[in-house]
Design a protein around this motif. Structure first.
Motif, PDB file in Angstrom:
ATOM      1  N   LEU A  47     -21.200 -14.899  -3.900  1.00  0.00           N
ATOM      2  CA  LEU A  47     -20.575 -16.348  -3.616  1.00  0.00           C
ATOM      3  C   LEU A  47     -19.304 -16.515  -4.527  1.00  0.00           C
ATOM      4  O   LEU A  47     -19.554 -16.611  -5.676  1.00  0.00           O
ATOM      5  CB  LEU A  47     -21.560 -17.312  -3.824  1.00  0.00           C
ATOM      6  N   ALA A  48     -18.294 -16.389  -4.032  1.00  0.00           N
ATOM      7  CA  ALA A  48     -17.001 -16.509  -4.869  1.00  0.00           C
ATOM      8  C   ALA A  48     -16.837 -17.683  -5.431  1.00  0.00           C
ATOM      9  O   ALA A  48     -17.247 -18.929  -5.145  1.00  0.00           O
ATOM     10  CB  ALA A  48     -15.865 -16.143  -3.945  1.00  0.00           C
ATOM     11  N   PRO A  49     -16.245 -17.867  -6.658  1.00  0.00           N
ATOM     12  CA  PRO A  49     -16.084 -18.954  -7.279  1.00  0.00           C
ATOM     13  C   PRO A  49     -15.374 -20.333  -6.562  1.00  0.00           C
ATOM     14  O   PRO A  49     -15.516 -21.463  -6.888  1.00  0.00           O
ATOM     15  CB  PRO A  49     -15.095 -18.778  -8.501  1.00  0.00           C
ATOM     16  N   GLN A  72     -23.979 -23.252  -8.748  1.00  0.00           N
ATOM     17  CA  GLN A  72     -22.586 -22.920  -8.786  1.00  0.00           C
ATOM     18  C   GLN A  72     -21.971 -24.192  -7.966  1.00  0.00           C
ATOM     19  O   GLN A  72     -20.531 -24.066  -7.717  1.00  0.00           O
ATOM     20  CB  GLN A  72     -22.508 -21.447  -7.852  1.00  0.00           C
ATOM     21  N   GLY A  73     -22.327 -25.391  -7.845  1.00  0.00           N
ATOM     22  CA  GLY A  73     -21.618 -26.237  -7.365  1.00  0.00           C
ATOM     23  C   GLY A  73     -21.215 -26.090  -5.872  1.00  0.00           C
ATOM     24  O   GLY A  73     -19.974 -26.577  -5.510  1.00  0.00           O
ATOM     25  N   GLY A 380     -21.930 -29.528 -19.374  1.00  0.00           N
ATOM     26  CA  GLY A 380     -22.411 -29.745 -18.124  1.00  0.00           C
ATOM     27  C   GLY A 380     -21.932 -30.143 -16.849  1.00  0.00           C
ATOM     28  O   GLY A 380     -22.398 -30.500 -15.714  1.00  0.00           O
ATOM     29  N   MET A 381     -20.454 -30.156 -16.900  1.00  0.00           N
ATOM     30  CA  MET A 381     -19.699 -30.258 -15.472  1.00  0.00           C
ATOM     31  C   MET A 381     -19.897 -28.698 -14.897  1.00  0.00           C
ATOM     32  O   MET A 381     -19.661 -27.840 -15.546  1.00  0.00           O
ATOM     33  CB  MET A 381     -18.471 -30.340 -15.934  1.00  0.00           C
ATOM     34  N   VAL A 382     -20.063 -28.954 -13.523  1.00  0.00           N
ATOM     35  CA  VAL A 382     -20.170 -27.613 -12.816  1.00  0.00           C
ATOM     36  C   VAL A 382     -18.797 -27.403 -12.082  1.00  0.00           C
ATOM     37  O   VAL A 382     -18.423 -26.114 -11.880  1.00  0.00           O
ATOM     38  CB  VAL A 382     -21.281 -27.876 -11.793  1.00  0.00           C
ATOM     39  N   LYS A 383     -18.251 -28.419 -11.276  1.00  0.00           N
ATOM     40  CA  LYS A 383     -17.187 -28.120 -10.325  1.00  0.00           C
ATOM     41  C   LYS A 383     -16.328 -29.367 -10.314  1.00  0.00           C
ATOM     42  O   LYS A 383     -17.108 -30.608 -10.308  1.00  0.00           O
ATOM     43  CB  LYS A 383     -17.465 -27.793  -9.206  1.00  0.00           C
ATOM     44  N   VAL A 384     -14.901 -29.253 -10.683  1.00  0.00           N
ATOM     45  CA  VAL A 384     -14.294 -30.387 -10.466  1.00  0.00           C
ATOM     46  C   VAL A 384     -13.108 -30.043  -9.309  1.00  0.00           C
ATOM     47  O   VAL A 384     -12.538 -29.054  -9.376  1.00  0.00           O
ATOM     48  CB  VAL A 384     -13.329 -30.869 -11.857  1.00  0.00           C
ATOM     49  N   ARG A 385     -12.809 -31.157  -8.614  1.00  0.00           N
ATOM     50  CA  ARG A 385     -11.741 -30.776  -7.494  1.00  0.00           C
ATOM     51  C   ARG A 385     -11.059 -31.889  -7.312  1.00  0.00           C
ATOM     52  O   ARG A 385     -11.400 -33.225  -7.303  1.00  0.00           O
ATOM     53  CB  ARG A 385     -12.748 -30.654  -6.179  1.00  0.00           C
TER      54      ARG A 385
END
Length: 387
Positions: A47-49, A72-73, A380-385
């Motif tokens: 699973l790509a980032p 992985q979010g 604790g942050m996993v993914k920001v968009r």
């Protein structure tokens, strides 16, 4: 522009919804932001980032590594209810197959081509294929989700007495179910009354082998069981023992396994529950709609691993944040935004177990790369968009 990888053939009714300037849908995407899948296994897939979402055109997600995706979010969607009518219809067919010796009788009939007087042979031999009528019998429906409710209501129309069981009965299901269905809180007692038992329980760790030796000991002798939900709900070893003892008169399943094939009182159907053109189209359309809403606006609906979050998009800078569900996370986010003199127009925070999802709409946004970088550095942050 979002690249969407298809791992199975997806109905055009779904992919056509994504054919615009925002999406490229192809089975050859090399670095997709999203994946559409039906039954293909993803457990050994890297699973790509940059992968943001997976949408399963169907209800079951056991072919997707849910825990890994959550870590992985990656938001995983399914399409509950889109194939409900198809599964309901096959369940009703299974109900009749479990009662009347239709398959055994027609298989025998195919052997009669050389007989001089087929009609006479049929009249003499048909007594071997007698089976009971379903009218007036008791059906227990275990699981009253989208499919279970349809089955329960239809069974009433066929003259069955229907008992329904679901410890997590939703408001939607409660409103849709016919008041002629008797709802019970104890499955153990209900199955002691069941002439027929149909399973519509979601498969998860807590329901694996839900129907085991202990449960079969509580079932009414001669019960006929239908499983159009998941094969793993039933312990096949215990089932075979119950069949041998006559506790279970017939087992109809949509999930064939080696140990069940060719058993006299087992009917294995080749996973046809959702195999209708209408169901495949409905699932594909729902899967596409869910992906489009998430990729374009950060909206989450029908996710199996993230909370529902349907904050309307207001055409302002939107930041979505996937993070651990721990104290002070939201405070750290708002502090960073305040320190950068950014005004929050709207914010929503939802959690599901150990994961949380926050959507922040800003009046304006300058130096977006800096803001995103600061938010990503929060422990604790996993993914920001940024949308």
């Amino acid at each position: 522009m979002f690249n969407i990888l298809t791992l199975n053939e997806i109905s055009n009714k779904g992919t056509d919804k994504l054919k615009n300037t925002d999406f490229v849908v192809t089975p050859d995407a090399l670095a997709p932001e999203a994946i559409m899948v039906r039954s293909a296994s993803m457990h050994n897939m890297e699973l790509a980032p940059n992968l943001l979402a997976i949408s399963r055109a169907g209800a079951g997600t056991n072919n997707i590594p849910i825990e890994k995706c959550t870590e992985q979010g990656i938001v995983v969607f399914n399409t509950p209810g889109a194939n409900a009518n198809a599964v309901k219809e096959l369940t009703l067919a299974g109900l009749l197959l479990a009662s009347r010796e239709i398959i055994a009788g027609t298989t025998w009939t195919q052997t009669l081509a050389a007989e001089a007087d087929i009609a006479a042979v049929v009249e003499k031999g048909k007594k071997a294929f007698i089976g009971p009528e379903i009218s007036g019998k008791t059906l227990v429906v275990a699981g009253l989700g989208a499919i279970g409710v349809l089955v329960a209501n239809a069974a009433l129309s066929l003259g069955l007495k229907v008992i329904g069981y679901d410890p997590y009965l939703s408001v939607t299901s409660a409103l849709l179910i016919n008041n002629g269905v008797k709802i019970v809180e104890n499955l153990d007692k209900a199955i002691g009354q069941a002439d027929y038992l149909t399973l519509h329980v979601p498969y998860q760790a807590s329901t694996k082998y839900m129907f085991n030796q202990a449960m079969f000991e509580k079932i009414k002798p001669g019960c006929r069981i239908l499983n159009f939900s998941r094969g793993e709900l039933v312990d096949n070893t215990a089932l075979i023992a119950a069949l041998d003892l006559g506790i279970v008169a017939k087992y109809v399943t949509d999930f064939p396994t080696a140990e069940l094939l060719n058993l006299q009182n087992v009917i294995c159907i080749p996973h046809l529950g959702a195999s209708t053109p209408e169901s495949e189209e409905n699932c594909a359309e729902m899967a596409a709609t869910e992906l489009a809403a998430f990729l374009k606006y950060g909206v989450i609906k029908n996710s199996v691993n993230f909370p529902t979050c349907e904050s309307p998009y207001i055409n302002k800078p939107r930041i979505t944040l996937i993070h651990k569900n721990i104290p002070k996370m939201v405070g750290q986010v708002t502090n960073i935004l305040a320190d950068e003199n950014l005004n929050i127009d709207n914010m929503i925070n939802k959690s599901r177990g150990e994961i949380a999802y926050t959507v922040v709409d800003l009046d304006s946004l300058n130096d977006a790369p800096k803001i995103i970088s600061l938010l990503e550095q929060i422990p604790g942050m996993v993914k920001v968009r940024l949308i």
